[in-house]
Scaffold this motif. Structure first.
Motif, PDB file in Angstrom:
ATOM      1  N   VAL A   1      60.028  35.783  59.646  1.00 27.08           N
ATOM      2  CA  VAL A   1      59.845  34.566  59.640  1.00 27.08           C
ATOM      3  C   VAL A   1      59.167  34.067  61.248  1.00 27.08           C
ATOM      4  N   ASN A   2      58.217  33.309  61.149  1.00 25.75           N
ATOM      5  CA  ASN A   2      56.524  32.892  61.947  1.00 25.75           C
ATOM      6  C   ASN A   2      56.837  32.668  63.113  1.00 25.75           C
ATOM      7  N   LEU A   3      56.413  33.060  63.804  1.00 24.05           N
ATOM      8  CA  LEU A   3      57.134  32.454  65.747  1.00 24.05           C
ATOM      9  C   LEU A   3      55.434  32.000  66.212  1.00 24.05           C
TER      10      LEU A   3
ATOM     11  N   LEU B   1      53.941  46.848  61.282  1.00 29.26           N
ATOM     12  CA  LEU B   1      52.596  46.151  61.982  1.00 29.26           C
ATOM     13  C   LEU B   1      52.239  45.519  60.484  1.00 29.26           C
ATOM     14  N   LYS B   2      51.222  44.428  60.082  1.00 32.28           N
ATOM     15  CA  LYS B   2      50.924  43.749  58.941  1.00 32.28           C
ATOM     16  C   LYS B   2      49.744  43.190  59.551  1.00 32.28           C
ATOM     17  N   ILE B   3      48.997  44.048  58.794  1.00 32.14           N
ATOM     18  CA  ILE B   3      47.918  44.477  58.608  1.00 32.14           C
ATOM     19  C   ILE B   3      46.619  43.036  57.749  1.00 32.14           C
TER      20      ILE B   3
ATOM     21  N   ILE C   1      53.909  43.119  63.997  1.00 34.72           N
ATOM     22  CA  ILE C   1      52.830  41.848  64.835  1.00 34.72           C
ATOM     23  C   ILE C   1      52.394  41.502  63.748  1.00 34.72           C
ATOM     24  N   ASP C   2      52.277  40.161  63.109  1.00 35.52           N
ATOM     25  CA  ASP C   2      51.418  39.440  61.867  1.00 35.52           C
ATOM     26  C   ASP C   2      49.741  39.264  62.263  1.00 35.52           C
ATOM     27  N   ASP C   3      49.559  39.643  61.056  1.00 41.62           N
ATOM     28  CA  ASP C   3      47.433  39.531  61.522  1.00 41.62           C
ATOM     29  C   ASP C   3      46.855  40.645  61.846  1.00 41.62           C
TER      30      ASP C   3
ATOM     31  N   ALA D   1      50.554  46.104  53.884  1.00 38.42           N
ATOM     32  CA  ALA D   1      49.847  45.048  54.086  1.00 38.42           C
ATOM     33  C   ALA D   1      49.621  43.484  53.003  1.00 38.42           C
ATOM     34  N   GLU D   2      49.038  42.469  53.854  1.00 38.12           N
ATOM     35  CA  GLU D   2      49.174  41.042  53.438  1.00 38.12           C
ATOM     36  C   GLU D   2      48.225  40.844  52.267  1.00 38.12           C
ATOM     37  N   GLY D   3      48.443  40.338  51.590  1.00 41.56           N
ATOM     38  CA  GLY D   3      46.526  39.337  51.096  1.00 41.56           C
ATOM     39  C   GLY D   3      46.679  40.132  49.871  1.00 41.56           C
TER      40      GLY D   3
ATOM     41  N   ILE E   1      61.359  38.876  62.966  1.00 31.70           N
ATOM     42  CA  ILE E   1      60.952  37.827  63.829  1.00 31.70           C
ATOM     43  C   ILE E   1      59.196  38.222  63.547  1.00 31.70           C
ATOM     44  N   GLU E   2      58.072  37.370  63.289  1.00 32.88           N
ATOM     45  CA  GLU E   2      56.267  37.444  63.514  1.00 32.88           C
ATOM     46  C   GLU E   2      56.087  37.234  64.322  1.00 32.88           C
ATOM     47  N   LEU E   3      55.115  37.789  64.993  1.00 32.70           N
ATOM     48  CA  LEU E   3      54.769  37.708  66.192  1.00 32.70           C
ATOM     49  C   LEU E   3      53.242  38.241  66.411  1.00 32.70           C
TER      50      LEU E   3
ATOM     51  N   VAL F   1      61.114  39.653  52.873  1.00 33.17           N
ATOM     52  CA  VAL F   1      60.937  37.868  52.435  1.00 33.17           C
ATOM     53  C   VAL F   1      60.195  37.262  52.941  1.00 33.17           C
ATOM     54  N   GLU F   2      59.283  37.214  52.892  1.00 30.88           N
ATOM     55  CA  GLU F   2      58.647  35.934  54.578  1.00 30.88           C
ATOM     56  C   GLU F   2      58.692  34.854  53.711  1.00 30.88           C
ATOM     57  N   ALA F   3      59.457  33.811  54.986  1.00 36.94           N
ATOM     58  CA  ALA F   3      59.448  33.189  54.992  1.00 36.94           C
ATOM     59  C   ALA F   3      58.396  31.896  55.493  1.00 36.94           C
TER      60      ALA F   3
HETATM   61 MG    MG Z   1      53.269  35.758  58.964  1.00 32.43          MG
END
Ligand code: MG
Ligand code: C2E
Ligand code: MG
Ligand code: MG
Length: 296
Positions: free
Chosen positions: A124-126, A207-209, A186-188, A243-245, A156-158, A65-67
């Protein structure tokens, strides 16, 4: 006149706003107000974390889960992060706010585990300022210690720009975080600049696309090609890929065909409060298997 000026300023974008004094004053005032409120928001307990599930495409289960932070402002209601994270960055308030978010996410994740709701990890996003903060690693270690969450369940998302700003420094911090046992993502991914040779040097796991690519995969062949390449790049570097979104069944189908590991997006669920997330875990909510006879 003031109204016309304001309207035009909005229409022509921020770059022109210095010509419109009334607009400028209003914005400056709003900013001051928000900044003042932001300073007190933490002690007034006004921040909340929402959680968005990440689903494994093979098992169809929620594996993470992403906070995502929200600000429950007494007057403005639920304020989305886009409206205050930038300001929190500029003022440095992101450091204590971010520390709270890490602690709270760990606490909640441990609580779900204690309640027997499975073992999804929590991401968690940083932000940049937190990343250059001296005691980031201590802060993460303290959150794990104090909540009792095993490190492997914290991710940890960077972002690319964050790690690329000072590669040597970043590699040092990432190694220390990895030594704690946390997961790094790695986010985005795809929106920033990052050289593939550096990607190989970073001790990352996921990796998060970025959702801007996912959005058009079924209509834009370029985006489809980019997404397929990112998935295969990630796999050849032995990274997981999320994959995001993801909003539609067609996007899901494409991602499954190209062996994306996990999806996150409105198709499965929007970000929801902790209690609702707990119920979703309790119910064993899974990705639906069949649609019109086709396995998706
Ligand atoms: Mg994020
Ligand atoms: P992000 O980390 O890339 O998070 C994903 C964003 O995409 C979230 O927006 C989420 O609600 C949204 N999203 C998820 N699925 C879909 C979908 O299917 N369609 C669409 N249109 N959007 C989707 P949100 O919650 O508004 O957060 C925005 C950004 O704020 C995050 O982007 C992240 O960069 C930042 N943020 C959120 N929480 C924190 C935090 O605790 N600390 C820091 N430093 N930044 C945070
Ligand atoms: Mg993202
Ligand atoms: Mg982001």
């Amino acid at each position: 006149h003031a109204d016309v000026a304001m309207y035009r300023a909005k229409e022509t974008g921020r770059n022109n706003f210095q010509f419109y004094t009334s607009e400028m004053n209003e914005r400056a005032l709003e900013r001051l107000r928000i900044e003042g409120d932001l300073r007190n928001a933490l002690e007034r307990n006004e921040f909340v974390l929402y959680y968005q599930p990440q689903v494994d495409l093979r098992t169809r289960e929620i594996v993470g889960v992403e906070a995502l932070i929200r600000w429950q402002h007494p007057e403005f209601g639920m304020v989305p992060p886009i409206r205050f994270i930038g300001l929190a960055e500029e003022t440095g308030l992101i450091v204590p706010i971010g520390a709270w978010a890490i602690q709270e996410a760990c606490r909640q994740c441990k609580k779900w585990q204690k309640e027997g709701l499975g073992h999804p990890r929590v991401a968690v996003n940083l932000s940049a300022r937190q990343f250059t903060q001296q005691d980031l690693v201590d802060c993460v270690a303290a959150a794990l210690n104090e909540t009792g969450l095993a490190a492997e369940y914290l991710e940890i998302e960077l972002t690319e720009s964050l790690v690329m700003a000072d590669v040597d420094h970043a590699i040092g911090i990432l190694r220390e975080l990895k030594a704690l046992g946390v997961q790094l993502s790695i986010d985005d991914f795809g929106t920033g600049y990052s050289s593939l040779s550096y990607l190989k040097r970073f001790p990352i796991d996921v990796l998060k696309i970025d959702r801007s690519f996912v959005n058009d995969i079924t209509i834009d062949p370029d985006d489809a090609a980019i997404v397929a390449s990112i998935i295969s790049l990630a796999h050849s570097l032995r990274l997981q890929v999320i994959a995001e979104g993801v909003e539609t069944i067609e996007q899901l189908g494409y991602l499954r065909k190209h062996e994306c590991d996990q999806i996150q997006g409105y198709f499965f669920s929007r970000p929801i409060p902790a209690e609702a997330m707990g119920r979703m875990l309790q119910d064993g909510h899974r990705l639906q298997a069949e649609s019109a006879g086709t396995l998706i």
